[in-house]
Enzyme design. Sequence first.
Site, short mmCIF file in Angstrom:
data_model
loop_
_atom_site.label_atom_id
_atom_site.label_comp_id
_atom_site.label_asym_id
_atom_site.label_seq_id
_atom_site.Cartn_x
_atom_site.Cartn_y
_atom_site.Cartn_z
N ASP A 51 -2.41 93.39 -8.51
CA ASP A 51 -1.22 92.82 -7.22
C ASP A 51 -2.62 93.38 -6.17
OD1 ASP A 51 0.73 92.87 -5.92
OD2 ASP A 51 0.78 95.17 -5.60
N GLY A 73 -0.75 98.20 0.82
CA GLY A 73 -1.88 97.38 -0.34
C GLY A 73 -2.82 97.65 -0.53
#
Length: 195
Positions: A51, A73
């Site tokens: 990811d 993130g």
Amino acid sequence: ETCPHNLYLTHDHLEKYGSWVTFSPPVRNADTASSLWNQLKKDYIFTVGSDHGPVEKKLKEMGTSNIWKGQYGIPGAETLVPLMLNAVSEGRLSLEQITGLLSENPARLYGLYPQKGIIQIGSDADFTVVDMNSTYSLNAENMQTSCGWIPYEGWEITGKVVYTILRGSPIMKFGEITGEPGYGKFIRRRNNFAL
């Protein structure tokens, strides 16, 4: 699928590091992380991915005084395999399990098996050579990612990638990228996924 940050990072890390460990879906408590480890052991989860979200430092720093202002993130491409090797060293998973989670199962799911995801005659010679006795610290300065930070700074782990081989050619040796740009190759999906 799950990711190393879902397995290793918890609310305790969020309290300590704030916006540096914000991602989506968000960090959970230690019991949830423990449940994910158990699901991996029982083969209820088929893949572990990175990811990879290499957010620039300045966008994360915006959340220093207000966590909601930092961009979500975290970088994960370079820490994926080391953290999963560390899971083997911790006795959480076997090498065979992480091989399935990181290689064979994704190749099957994306219809690339048996060209990818297995070492056998006729398949691409893709593999990673690891040193399971190497203990070291994860540090952003040793990473190739351009964002310049990782959420696991200073973590001591055991299990290190030594070589990465793609289609029979070394593309990484001892942390240094040796592959040339453009060596990647598009592979068309052959069939529907099947585990």
